[in-house]
Design a protein around this motif. Sequence first.
Motif, PDB file in Angstrom:
ATOM      1  N   ASP A 123     -52.927  91.100 -14.280  1.00 44.38           N
ATOM      2  CA  ASP A 123     -52.978  91.404 -13.681  1.00 44.38           C
ATOM      3  C   ASP A 123     -54.581  90.680 -13.562  1.00 44.38           C
ATOM      4  OD1 ASP A 123     -53.288  90.200 -10.887  1.00 44.38           O
ATOM      5  OD2 ASP A 123     -52.955  92.237  -9.946  1.00 44.38           O
ATOM      6  N   GLU A 179     -60.716  87.812  -6.399  1.00 42.66           N
ATOM      7  CA  GLU A 179     -59.437  86.854  -6.007  1.00 42.66           C
ATOM      8  C   GLU A 179     -58.012  88.191  -5.536  1.00 42.66           C
ATOM      9  OE1 GLU A 179     -54.614  86.879  -6.131  1.00 42.66           O
ATOM     10  OE2 GLU A 179     -55.852  88.402  -7.231  1.00 42.66           O
ATOM     11  N   ASP A 180     -58.656  89.389  -6.083  1.00 46.33           N
ATOM     12  CA  ASP A 180     -57.791  90.475  -5.661  1.00 46.33           C
ATOM     13  C   ASP A 180     -58.388  91.497  -5.322  1.00 46.33           C
ATOM     14  OD1 ASP A 180     -55.031  90.862  -6.757  1.00 46.33           O
ATOM     15  OD2 ASP A 180     -55.293  91.835  -8.874  1.00 46.33           O
ATOM     16  N   TRP A 235     -57.476  87.293   0.454  1.00 49.00           N
ATOM     17  CA  TRP A 235     -57.208  87.389  -1.242  1.00 49.00           C
ATOM     18  C   TRP A 235     -58.065  85.944  -1.726  1.00 49.00           C
ATOM     19  CZ3 TRP A 235     -54.675  90.953  -3.221  1.00 49.00           C
ATOM     20  CH2 TRP A 235     -53.702  92.441  -3.049  1.00 49.00           C
ATOM     21  N   THR A 271     -49.416  83.367  -2.014  1.00 46.53           N
ATOM     22  CA  THR A 271     -50.678  83.472  -2.127  1.00 46.53           C
ATOM     23  C   THR A 271     -51.908  84.022  -2.834  1.00 46.53           C
ATOM     24  OG1 THR A 271     -50.005  84.451   0.840  1.00 46.53           O
ATOM     25  CG2 THR A 271     -52.197  83.972   0.374  1.00 46.53           C
ATOM     26  N   ASP A 283     -51.309  83.675 -13.344  1.00 46.46           N
ATOM     27  CA  ASP A 283     -51.249  84.402 -12.902  1.00 46.46           C
ATOM     28  C   ASP A 283     -50.578  85.830 -13.431  1.00 46.46           C
ATOM     29  OD1 ASP A 283     -52.413  86.880 -11.582  1.00 46.46           O
ATOM     30  OD2 ASP A 283     -51.629  85.402  -9.544  1.00 46.46           O
ATOM     31  N   HIS A 303     -49.879  95.991  -9.168  1.00 46.10           N
ATOM     32  CA  HIS A 303     -51.211  96.759  -8.197  1.00 46.10           C
ATOM     33  C   HIS A 303     -50.875  98.379  -8.208  1.00 46.10           C
ATOM     34  CE1 HIS A 303     -52.250  93.548  -5.891  1.00 46.10           C
ATOM     35  NE2 HIS A 303     -52.147  93.832  -6.875  1.00 46.10           N
TER      36      HIS A 303
HETATM   37  C1  AHN Z   1     -50.616  88.501  -2.312  1.00 49.39           C
HETATM   38  O1  AHN Z   1     -50.178  89.793  -2.946  1.00 49.39           O
HETATM   39  C2  AHN Z   1     -50.321  88.797  -1.392  1.00 49.39           C
HETATM   40  N1  AHN Z   1     -50.450  87.974  -3.469  1.00 49.39           N
HETATM   41  C3  AHN Z   1     -50.121  88.253  -4.490  1.00 49.39           C
HETATM   42  C4  AHN Z   1     -51.138  86.861  -5.406  1.00 49.39           C
HETATM   43  C5  AHN Z   1     -51.963  88.075  -6.747  1.00 49.39           C
HETATM   44  C6  AHN Z   1     -52.439  89.467  -6.211  1.00 49.39           C
HETATM   45  N2  AHN Z   1     -52.202  87.095  -7.605  1.00 49.39           N
HETATM   46  C7  AHN Z   1     -52.667  88.772  -8.307  1.00 49.39           C
HETATM   47  N3  AHN Z   1     -52.482  89.798  -6.874  1.00 49.39           N
END
Ligand code: AHN
Length: 330
Positions: free
Chosen positions: A148, A180-181, A197, A270, A222, A301
Amino acid sequence: MNRFSHTLLWLSSVLLTIVTLSCCTPKKAAVPTDDPVVEVPTFNADSAYSYVAAQVAFGPRVTGVEAHKACGDWLVGKLHELGAAVTEQTAELKAYNGDLLPARNIIGSYRPDTRKRVILCSHWDSRPWADNDPDEKNHYTAIDGANDGASGVGVLLEVARQLQQKEPAIGIDIIFFDAEDYGIHSHDEGHYVEDSWCLGSQYWAKQAKKSDYMARYGILLDMVGAPGARFCQERLSKRYAGSLVDKVWRTAHAIGYGDYFPLEAGSYVTDDHLPLNDVARIPTIDIIPYDEEYGFGEMWHTVKDDMSWIDPATLRAVGQTLLQVIYNEK
Ligand code: AHN
Ligand code: ZN
């Protein structure tokens, strides 16, 4: 010779002429086109892997911490070394929890002179919290973000290395988005704020809208590093840039990476492509491995998102598909 045989002779010679002409006229399909077949460079997956590892070695690249600053400087230096014209967009952006983030979007441009442009992008920051970790004592631990964050950037640095060696027919802007995160912590719902985000790309898109910058389209990467990743067709991408989704997935199938790119609709995600589509009005797709059953994968995560999740074969499937697409643009 009587009149009858005269006519017969005449008729047969006409027929012969027709037959001769028709068999010698080249068929349409055999007409050579004036488009030469483009030689597409070979993506080096080991090189991409080493770029992922180099980022992870800085430690978690949480916007604002020391490792983030050091990695940002390294990315700027690397793009420069790989022959890009590098620009940085810096801004102090406010996170959902009030933290003020010193954000840096890092942009490497190839052929900055041409108006025919394509964007390739990825976020480079890593998440401050492993809020999806099964062990709750990790919920406020920063993650490596090998998949990520670092995976997309690693693929794009290898694309940059190829662009330095062989000039494409169009201009390319490689954009590494920051922040972004930093989106809302999943155990902090009391703090709910919309659009928490993708802060770096939101900022970039607002600036692009105010300027005369335009690109034909954008491709966002991503989480493109996990073994056996399945990139279903993300739904916002289909809605905003359906023909680009078709082109990219068709290309992946044509060069043998169909298993990574199933022709199936995924979920709505998103991500950084949303402001590019919605605000900057650049049709942009997201290559992201969302799966109905496993979501973004079991490492998502969590503190497990480290180098052990990076498979060069996946980096290659994505990187070679990108090269195939961009070197075929005119
Ligand atoms: C959400 O979880 C809202 N969007 C995923 C986008 C993301 C998070 N890409 C990497 N980490
Ligand atoms: Zn994330």
